[in-house]
Design a protein around this motif. Structure first.
Motif, PDB file in Angstrom:
ATOM      1  N   GLN A 141       0.824  -1.204   0.000  1.00  0.00           N
ATOM      2  CA  GLN A 141       0.000   0.000   0.000  1.00  0.00           C
ATOM      3  C   GLN A 141       0.862   1.261   0.000  1.00  0.00           C
ATOM      4  O   GLN A 141       0.566   2.238  -0.679  1.00  0.00           O
ATOM      5  N   ALA A 142       1.949   1.231   0.778  1.00  0.00           N
ATOM      6  CA  ALA A 142       2.785   2.424   0.918  1.00  0.00           C
ATOM      7  C   ALA A 142       3.417   2.844  -0.403  1.00  0.00           C
ATOM      8  O   ALA A 142       3.551   4.045  -0.686  1.00  0.00           O
ATOM      9  N   ASN A 143       3.807   1.871  -1.219  1.00  0.00           N
ATOM     10  CA  ASN A 143       4.489   2.186  -2.486  1.00  0.00           C
ATOM     11  C   ASN A 143       3.616   1.964  -3.718  1.00  0.00           C
ATOM     12  O   ASN A 143       4.110   2.057  -4.848  1.00  0.00           O
ATOM     13  N   ASN A 144       2.324   1.672  -3.499  1.00  0.00           N
ATOM     14  CA  ASN A 144       1.414   1.410  -4.632  1.00  0.00           C
ATOM     15  C   ASN A 144       1.989   0.363  -5.576  1.00  0.00           C
ATOM     16  O   ASN A 144       1.983   0.524  -6.797  1.00  0.00           O
ATOM     17  N   THR A 155       4.419  -1.087 -10.314  1.00  0.00           N
ATOM     18  CA  THR A 155       4.011   0.059  -9.510  1.00  0.00           C
ATOM     19  C   THR A 155       2.964   0.844 -10.281  1.00  0.00           C
ATOM     20  O   THR A 155       3.128   1.088 -11.488  1.00  0.00           O
ATOM     21  N   ILE A 156       1.909   1.247  -9.573  1.00  0.00           N
ATOM     22  CA  ILE A 156       0.821   1.979 -10.218  1.00  0.00           C
ATOM     23  C   ILE A 156       1.362   3.214 -10.924  1.00  0.00           C
ATOM     24  O   ILE A 156       2.100   4.015 -10.341  1.00  0.00           O
ATOM     25  N   GLY A 157       1.008   3.364 -12.196  1.00  0.00           N
ATOM     26  CA  GLY A 157       1.363   4.557 -12.958  1.00  0.00           C
ATOM     27  C   GLY A 157       2.743   4.541 -13.583  1.00  0.00           C
ATOM     28  O   GLY A 157       3.079   5.445 -14.351  1.00  0.00           O
ATOM     29  N   PRO A 209       1.169   1.184 -18.104  1.00  0.00           N
ATOM     30  CA  PRO A 209       1.456   0.856 -16.712  1.00  0.00           C
ATOM     31  C   PRO A 209       0.255   0.229 -16.015  1.00  0.00           C
ATOM     32  O   PRO A 209      -0.870   0.273 -16.519  1.00  0.00           O
ATOM     33  N   ALA A 210       0.493  -0.355 -14.853  1.00  0.00           N
ATOM     34  CA  ALA A 210      -0.610  -0.776 -13.987  1.00  0.00           C
ATOM     35  C   ALA A 210      -1.372   0.472 -13.569  1.00  0.00           C
ATOM     36  O   ALA A 210      -0.779   1.544 -13.387  1.00  0.00           O
ATOM     37  N   GLN A 211      -2.680   0.369 -13.415  1.00  0.00           N
ATOM     38  CA  GLN A 211      -3.494   1.537 -13.089  1.00  0.00           C
ATOM     39  C   GLN A 211      -4.741   1.139 -12.312  1.00  0.00           C
ATOM     40  O   GLN A 211      -5.162  -0.021 -12.357  1.00  0.00           O
ATOM     41  N   VAL A 212      -5.303   2.122 -11.623  1.00  0.00           N
ATOM     42  CA  VAL A 212      -6.483   1.887 -10.807  1.00  0.00           C
ATOM     43  C   VAL A 212      -7.724   2.283 -11.590  1.00  0.00           C
ATOM     44  O   VAL A 212      -7.813   3.415 -12.106  1.00  0.00           O
ATOM     45  N   VAL A 213      -8.690   1.358 -11.696  1.00  0.00           N
ATOM     46  CA  VAL A 213      -9.952   1.593 -12.378  1.00  0.00           C
ATOM     47  C   VAL A 213     -11.073   1.086 -11.473  1.00  0.00           C
ATOM     48  O   VAL A 213     -11.049  -0.084 -11.053  1.00  0.00           O
ATOM     49  N   GLN A 214     -12.008   1.956 -11.157  1.00  0.00           N
ATOM     50  CA  GLN A 214     -13.137   1.610 -10.286  1.00  0.00           C
ATOM     51  C   GLN A 214     -12.660   0.973  -8.972  1.00  0.00           C
ATOM     52  O   GLN A 214     -13.239   0.005  -8.473  1.00  0.00           O
TER      53      GLN A 214
END
Length: 423
Positions: free
Chosen positions: A83-86, A100-102, A118-123
């Motif tokens: 969580q700390a480093n996404n 890593t996200i983004g 990149p990996a990314q957050v969706v919903q």
């Protein structure tokens, strides 16, 4: 009972059942296909079993992204979320993948790898690139554009079913080629149906004709029976310009908008008593027939309309012609040119000619062929073809009145009429 084409996943299942991947295409007509995905519903299958996700997979700039936890766990990898480093990490006894996200850099067993997306957050869910993760584990990844489905085949699955990578790749290639043929056939059948429906309707002029206010280019054809004048079909073109000026034939540098009477050979004209009289002394019969078309020297003509801005053409065309009768007439020739205009602005062209030389047309025969590819643009009624070799061609371009409107199948480039053959 009518059967639908199989999906790639079903074909792979058939391959296992028969213990021979080559059976895939032969079995296409024997089994019933499941409902196909819509373009908003991407399916992902791992070793022929469909995966389920909390958030639907998505395609971004050609990369399929899927929720990481379901994918890693399906690949028998332990999942950790920092969580700390996404950062998300998947690992097993021999492989560790961290994203890593983004960030467009992933770490695979300590080595940095560049990602397309990149990996990314969706919903609220973290999505990762499917192909990169799968191929990092040694799996094979295939995209089925006909069912909007991604199939992932693991090394363990290949070994368990005594299949090689080459067998599966060949089977997938054969499946995709077969489906491509089916889709092309279906596309032609649908286009032919539209064409037949259009041809059944009474033909009308593209725009009203007023002999007192003629404006723009008009075109029509007449037969050239021996081919010595125009190669089988002659295209007569007349461009009526401001100030009672007229230009005859195909403009040298493109469409009618490129004609400049300061440098191009234009004539003054008058229309009187059914005659089109030119300043060079030539005279032609002219009238408006009962169907509303302009007729000059007995040839029915229609207007050349400006091409819609941003038009996309995606069709395979053919142009054929002849001069004399090859094998019968001396110094005769026949030719066929193929032109593909793609929606992405690229083109491919090939040509073939057969000629009789000398006195004996039956034995003295020569052949030639040529190929070219590049990009094209269309503006107003001018097409520009830029070949990969650096050659540039600018010529007249318009869509025939008899052409389908959504994806033109009957076009003119210079003096050549290219059309789609539905035979």
């Amino acid at each position: 009972m009518n059967s639908q084409p199989l999906s790639l996943k079903q074909c792979l299942r058939i391959a296992i059942c028969f213990a021979a991947v080559i059976m895939i295409v032969l079995s296409v007509q024997q089994l019933k296909a499941s409902a196909q995905s819509t373009k908003s519903d991407i399916k992902v299958s791992l070793d022929t079993e469909e995966l389920t996700f909390e958030v639907p997979p998505m395609i971004k700039k050609g990369t399929t992204l899927v929720p990481f936890r379901a994918l890693f766990e399906a690949l028998d990898m332990e999942v950790r979320w920092d969580q700390a480093n996404n950062r998300v990490t998947g690992s097993n006894s021999s492989l560790t993948i961290s994203l890593t996200i983004g960030e467009k850099t992933a770490i695979v067993n300590g080595k940095a790898i560049t990602l397309l997306e990149p990996a990314q957050v969706v919903q609220g869910r973290t999505l990762v690139p499917l192909r990169f993760i799968s191929e990092s584990t040694g799996a094979l990844v295939f995209w089925d554009p006909y069912n909007y489905e991604v199939t992932v085949i693991t090394q363990a699955y290949l070994a368990a079913n005594q299949l090689t990578k080459e067998q599966v790749e060949n089977a997938v290639k054969e499946y995709l080629e077969e489906r491509a043929k089916e889709e092309e056939k279906k596309k032609k059948e649908e286009a032919k149906k539209k064409k037949d429906e259009q041809n059944a309707k009474p033909q009308e002029p593209s725009k009203p004709v007023d002999l007192n206010k003629l404006d723009g280019m008009y075109y029509g054809f007449r037969m050239d029976m021996d081919g010595y004048e125009c190669g089988g079909i002659c295209w007569d073109m007349y461009t009526f310009l401001a100030g009672n000026k007229i230009f005859l034939g195909v403009p040298e540098n493109g469409g009618p908008e490129t004609i400049d009477c300061k440098t191009d050979e234009c004539y003054s004209y008058t229309i009187s008593k059914g005659k089109l009289n030119l300043s060079n002394g030539d005279s032609y019969d002219i009238e408006k027939n009962s169907k509303g078309f302009l007729v000059i020297n007995g040839v029915q003509l229609d207007s050349v309309l400006p091409v819609k801005k941003g038009i996309k053409i995606d069709n395979d065309f053919v142009y054929m012609g002849f001069r004399g009768l090859v094998g019968i007439s001396p110094a005769s020739q026949s030719w066929t040119y193929y032109l593909t205009l793609n929606a992405d602005g690229t083109f491919e062209q090939s040509g073939f000619s057969l000629a009789s030389l000398g006195v004996d047309p039956k034995t003295n025969v020569a052949t030639s062929d040529e190929e070219e590819s590049g990009t094209y643009t269309i503006e107003n009624n001018t097409i520009t073809l830029r070949s990969d070799t650096g050659k540039v061609y600018k010529g007249l371009f318009f869509i025939h009145n008899t052409s389908l409107k959504d994806n033109p199948d009957d076009i003119q480039i210079g003096s050549r009429n290219y059309y789609v053959s539905y035979d």
